[in-house]
Design an enzyme around this catalytic site. Structure first.
Site, PDB file in Angstrom:
ATOM      1  CG  HIS A 151      17.589  -4.492  50.218  1.00  0.00           C
ATOM      2  ND1 HIS A 151      16.916  -3.368  50.613  1.00  0.00           N
ATOM      3  CD2 HIS A 151      16.688  -5.505  50.321  1.00  0.00           C
ATOM      4  CE1 HIS A 151      15.676  -3.675  50.936  1.00  0.00           C
ATOM      5  NE2 HIS A 151      15.502  -4.961  50.776  1.00  0.00           N
ATOM      6  CG  HIS A 204      15.857   4.715  47.370  1.00  0.00           C
ATOM      7  ND1 HIS A 204      14.690   4.319  46.759  1.00  0.00           N
ATOM      8  CD2 HIS A 204      15.881   4.103  48.580  1.00  0.00           C
ATOM      9  CE1 HIS A 204      14.017   3.529  47.572  1.00  0.00           C
ATOM     10  NE2 HIS A 204      14.718   3.362  48.687  1.00  0.00           N
ATOM     11  CG  ASP A 238      20.527   1.474  54.618  1.00  0.00           C
ATOM     12  OD1 ASP A 238      20.215   1.124  53.466  1.00  0.00           O
ATOM     13  OD2 ASP A 238      19.987   1.002  55.641  1.00  0.00           O
TER      14      ASP A 238
HETATM   15  C1  SDX Z   1      17.602   0.238  50.822  1.00  0.00           C
HETATM   16  O1  SDX Z   1      14.003  -0.200  47.575  1.00  0.00           O
HETATM   17  C2  SDX Z   1      13.899   0.182  48.774  1.00  0.00           C
HETATM   18  O2  SDX Z   1      12.904   0.755  49.186  1.00  0.00           O
HETATM   19  C3  SDX Z   1      15.078  -0.163  49.663  1.00  0.00           C
HETATM   20  C4  SDX Z   1      15.104   0.472  51.034  1.00  0.00           C
HETATM   21  C5  SDX Z   1      14.014  -0.059  51.939  1.00  0.00           C
HETATM   22  O3  SDX Z   1      13.605   0.656  52.881  1.00  0.00           O
HETATM   23  O4  SDX Z   1      13.648  -1.252  51.756  1.00  0.00           O
HETATM   24  O5  SDX Z   1      14.964   1.884  50.914  1.00  0.00           O
HETATM   25  C6  SDX Z   1      16.423   0.175  51.736  1.00  0.00           C
HETATM   26  O6  SDX Z   1      17.984  -0.766  50.306  1.00  0.00           O
HETATM   27  C7  SDX Z   1      18.213   1.567  50.500  1.00  0.00           C
HETATM   28  C8  SDX Z   1      19.392   1.470  49.468  1.00  0.00           C
HETATM   29  C9  SDX Z   1      20.645   0.987  50.204  1.00  0.00           C
HETATM   30  N1  SDX Z   1      21.711   0.699  49.203  1.00  0.00           N
HETATM   31  C10 SDX Z   1      22.823   1.444  49.123  1.00  0.00           C
HETATM   32  O7  SDX Z   1      23.030   2.439  49.807  1.00  0.00           O
HETATM   33  C11 SDX Z   1      23.844   0.916  48.108  1.00  0.00           C
HETATM   34  C12 SDX Z   1      24.381   2.062  47.244  1.00  0.00           C
HETATM   35  N2  SDX Z   1      23.310   2.507  46.347  1.00  0.00           N
HETATM   36  C13 SDX Z   1      23.391   2.074  44.969  1.00  0.00           C
HETATM   37  O8  SDX Z   1      23.866   0.766  44.803  1.00  0.00           O
HETATM   38  C14 SDX Z   1      22.105   2.403  44.207  1.00  0.00           C
HETATM   39  O9  SDX Z   1      21.804   3.705  44.505  1.00  0.00           O
HETATM   40  C15 SDX Z   1      20.878   1.541  44.398  1.00  0.00           C
HETATM   41  C16 SDX Z   1      21.150   0.111  44.138  1.00  0.00           C
HETATM   42  C17 SDX Z   1      20.296   1.725  45.760  1.00  0.00           C
HETATM   43  C18 SDX Z   1      19.835   2.014  43.395  1.00  0.00           C
HETATM   44  O10 SDX Z   1      20.447   1.949  42.193  1.00  0.00           O
HETATM   45  P1  SDX Z   1      19.619   1.968  40.793  1.00  0.00           P
HETATM   46  O11 SDX Z   1      18.324   2.652  40.938  1.00  0.00           O
HETATM   47  O12 SDX Z   1      19.621   0.598  40.253  1.00  0.00           O
HETATM   48  O13 SDX Z   1      20.499   2.918  39.963  1.00  0.00           O
HETATM   49  P2  SDX Z   1      21.850   2.500  39.280  1.00  0.00           P
HETATM   50  O14 SDX Z   1      22.610   1.568  40.180  1.00  0.00           O
HETATM   51  O15 SDX Z   1      21.535   2.045  37.908  1.00  0.00           O
HETATM   52  O16 SDX Z   1      22.614   3.876  39.280  1.00  0.00           O
HETATM   53  C19 SDX Z   1      22.287   4.860  38.312  1.00  0.00           C
HETATM   54  C20 SDX Z   1      23.575   5.636  38.160  1.00  0.00           C
HETATM   55  C21 SDX Z   1      24.744   4.725  37.849  1.00  0.00           C
HETATM   56  O17 SDX Z   1      25.699   5.504  37.149  1.00  0.00           O
HETATM   57  P3  SDX Z   1      26.075   5.059  35.626  1.00  0.00           P
HETATM   58  O18 SDX Z   1      26.608   3.640  35.736  1.00  0.00           O
HETATM   59  O19 SDX Z   1      24.760   5.119  34.846  1.00  0.00           O
HETATM   60  O20 SDX Z   1      27.098   6.067  35.202  1.00  0.00           O
HETATM   61  O21 SDX Z   1      23.926   6.267  39.411  1.00  0.00           O
HETATM   62  C22 SDX Z   1      25.118   5.677  39.907  1.00  0.00           C
HETATM   63  C23 SDX Z   1      25.336   4.391  39.175  1.00  0.00           C
HETATM   64  O22 SDX Z   1      26.704   4.057  39.108  1.00  0.00           O
HETATM   65  N3  SDX Z   1      24.928   5.433  41.336  1.00  0.00           N
HETATM   66  C24 SDX Z   1      25.907   5.397  42.226  1.00  0.00           C
HETATM   67  C25 SDX Z   1      25.278   5.135  43.451  1.00  0.00           C
HETATM   68  N4  SDX Z   1      23.966   5.016  43.262  1.00  0.00           N
HETATM   69  C26 SDX Z   1      23.745   5.185  41.946  1.00  0.00           C
HETATM   70  N5  SDX Z   1      27.239   5.538  42.102  1.00  0.00           N
HETATM   71  C27 SDX Z   1      27.966   5.443  43.226  1.00  0.00           C
HETATM   72  N6  SDX Z   1      27.431   5.192  44.440  1.00  0.00           N
HETATM   73  C28 SDX Z   1      26.098   5.035  44.587  1.00  0.00           C
HETATM   74  N7  SDX Z   1      25.592   4.808  45.794  1.00  0.00           N
END
Ligand code: SDX
Length: 380
Positions: free
Chosen positions: A225, A271, A322
């Site tokens: 996050h 996201h 971010d």
């Molecule tokens: C913020 O919600 C909001 O509005 C938040 C925010 C706000 O203003 O409040 O926008 C602020 O928190 C933005 C997000 C910041 N976080 C990051 O940058 C951390 C990296 N991002 C990931 O951890 C991920 O993208 C999430 C947690 C943000 C969202 O993930 P989801 O929707 O739960 O999706 P997922 O983790 O299930 O991923 C789906 C697939 C997976 O692959 P498989 O395991 O199915 O093969 O996509 C991949 C994930 O591994 N994936 C990533 C990735 N994001 C998704 N792989 C590598 N790096 C990533 N960043």
């Protein structure tokens, strides 16, 4: 979503609509974000952060008189409370700045004369006081780690210019203030994200505003996050420090291949709601580009583009807010661990708007769970 015998489970509440809100609309189909109906891009380009704070709390942009009243109250509340400073000084400089932020919010709350009053009038007043007080805490915490003393706030500067003044002890250039203001507006609000939902859960028990914000700060710290903006800078530093020739795009690609091979999440990408890119990124990237120009760091532009392109090719995942925000704060001179506290200072506005909205039609937030532990058994 998985199914047990009779129930559907929505892990992470993904795709689950738990309530209505009038504060902001995150629309992945149109890749847009509205604050009380206004596109965030228009607000970032044409309004001050003070006006946006008023909009989030009251639902309408302020009249000149309303803005003058808000501005005067915010400027009157900027000074670092000596008791808060005393508590911060007791915390080791090894403590993460987010832990200092969280502690300070708690102390501010414990000292607020209206803590136990959750009327809208009291919550508006508490929200403003906490919003006004946080910059001095974030600025002082960074300065004490550098062996510097606190810088007194200045009432002749607006919120963003004063924040930079207290952090660095000098007046920031106009374009730097503008870029900081844009970041504050873009970070302010984003519907039911994890930290905002945390604030609403706490509020739903009828706990007070400061308890809810303290919990929200805890949630925001996580690298999935708000902590991602700090982690983005660590990624950039890892790549810049990597050997492997001068070509940054080669280094970025090999760093990414290695990270993905090790199943690492690449911070600043992806996201839960936006699936075709974060609507806020173009506006924040434009500010980053101005800071790259201002500070002459073309290497960061190349690194930013190389990693973004490599991630697009490898996983078809786009940056979130971010990703441009982290390097922007780095160029302004903030220490990397201070990046997420900057997010806190901005998001206090969104969190407190949601706290007040939750109370308007409150229902205790208490979901169900599907039990999959041992069948009933007895001791003897
Ligand atoms: C913020 O919600 C909001 O509005 C938040 C925010 C706000 O203003 O409040 O926008 C602020 O928190 C933005 C997000 C910041 N976080 C990051 O940058 C951390 C990296 N991002 C990931 O951890 C991920 O993208 C999430 C947690 C943000 C969202 O993930 P989801 O929707 O739960 O999706 P997922 O983790 O299930 O991923 C789906 C697939 C997976 O692959 P498989 O395991 O199915 O093969 O996509 C991949 C994930 O591994 N994936 C990533 C990735 N994001 C998704 N792989 C590598 N790096 C990533 N960043």
């Amino acid at each position: 979503m998985t199914e047990t015998a009779q129930q559907q489970i929505h892990k992470g509440l993904a795709g689950v609509v738990v309530d209505t809100t009038r504060i902001s609309k995150v629309n992945p189909e149109t890749n847009s974000l509205l604050y009380r109906g206004y596109p965030v891009q228009e607000l970032a380009a044409q309004r001050s952060f003070e006006e946006v704070a008023y909009l989030l709390w009251y639902g309408e942009l302020p009249t000149p008189e309303q803005l003058a009243e808000l501005t005067a109250a915010e400027r009157a509340g900027r000074a670092l409370d000596p008791v808060v400073r005393k508590v911060v000084d007791e915390l080791p400089t090894t403590a993460h700045p987010m832990d200092v932020c969280r502690t300070a919010a708690s102390v501010v709350g414990a000292r607020d004369s209206q803590t136990e009053d959750s009327s809208r009038e009291a919550n508006l007043a508490k929200a403003l006081r906490l919003w006004a007080a946080m910059p001095a805490v974030v600025a002082y915490d960074q300065r004490r780690r550098r062996g510097q003393d606190a810088v007194e706030p200045r009432e002749d500067l607006d919120y963003s210019a004063n924040f930079l003044w207290m952090a660095f002890g000098e007046e920031a250039a106009a374009d730097v203030v503008e870029a900081f203001k844009v970041s504050m507006i873009l970070y302010a609000e984003h519907s039911f994200n994890a930290s905002t939902f945390t604030a609403r859960v706490i509020t739903s028990t009828l706990a007070d505003l400061h308890s809810a914000v303290t919990g929200a700060i805890g949630a925001l710290k996580g690298p999935l996050h708000g902590g991602a903006n700090e982690a983005v800078m660590h990624t950039f530093e890892e790549i810049l420090a990597a050997s492997g020739g001068e070509d940054l795009s080669v280094r970025a690609k090999s760093w990414l291949d290695d990270a993905l091979a090790n199943k690492r999440k690449i911070m600043g990408f992806g996201h839960r709601v936006y699936k075709h890119g974060d609507s806020r990124v173009p506006t924040m990237k434009a500010s980053l580009d101005k800071m790259i120009e201002h500070y002459g760091r073309q290497d960061l532009a190349e690194l930013y583009a190389s990693l973004e392109s490599a991630m697009g090719e490898a996983k078809n995942i786009k940056p979130n807010l971010d990703y441009p925000a982290g390097p922007t704060y780095h160029l302004m001179g903030f220490d990397t661990p201070t990046f997420t506290p900057l997010f806190v200072a901005s998001r206090i506005t969104g969190w407190t708007a949601h706290i007040m909205e939750q109370l308007e039609a409150n229902s205790l937030i208490r979901p169900l769970s599907a039990y999959d532990g041992p069948d009933e058994r007895h001791l003897s």
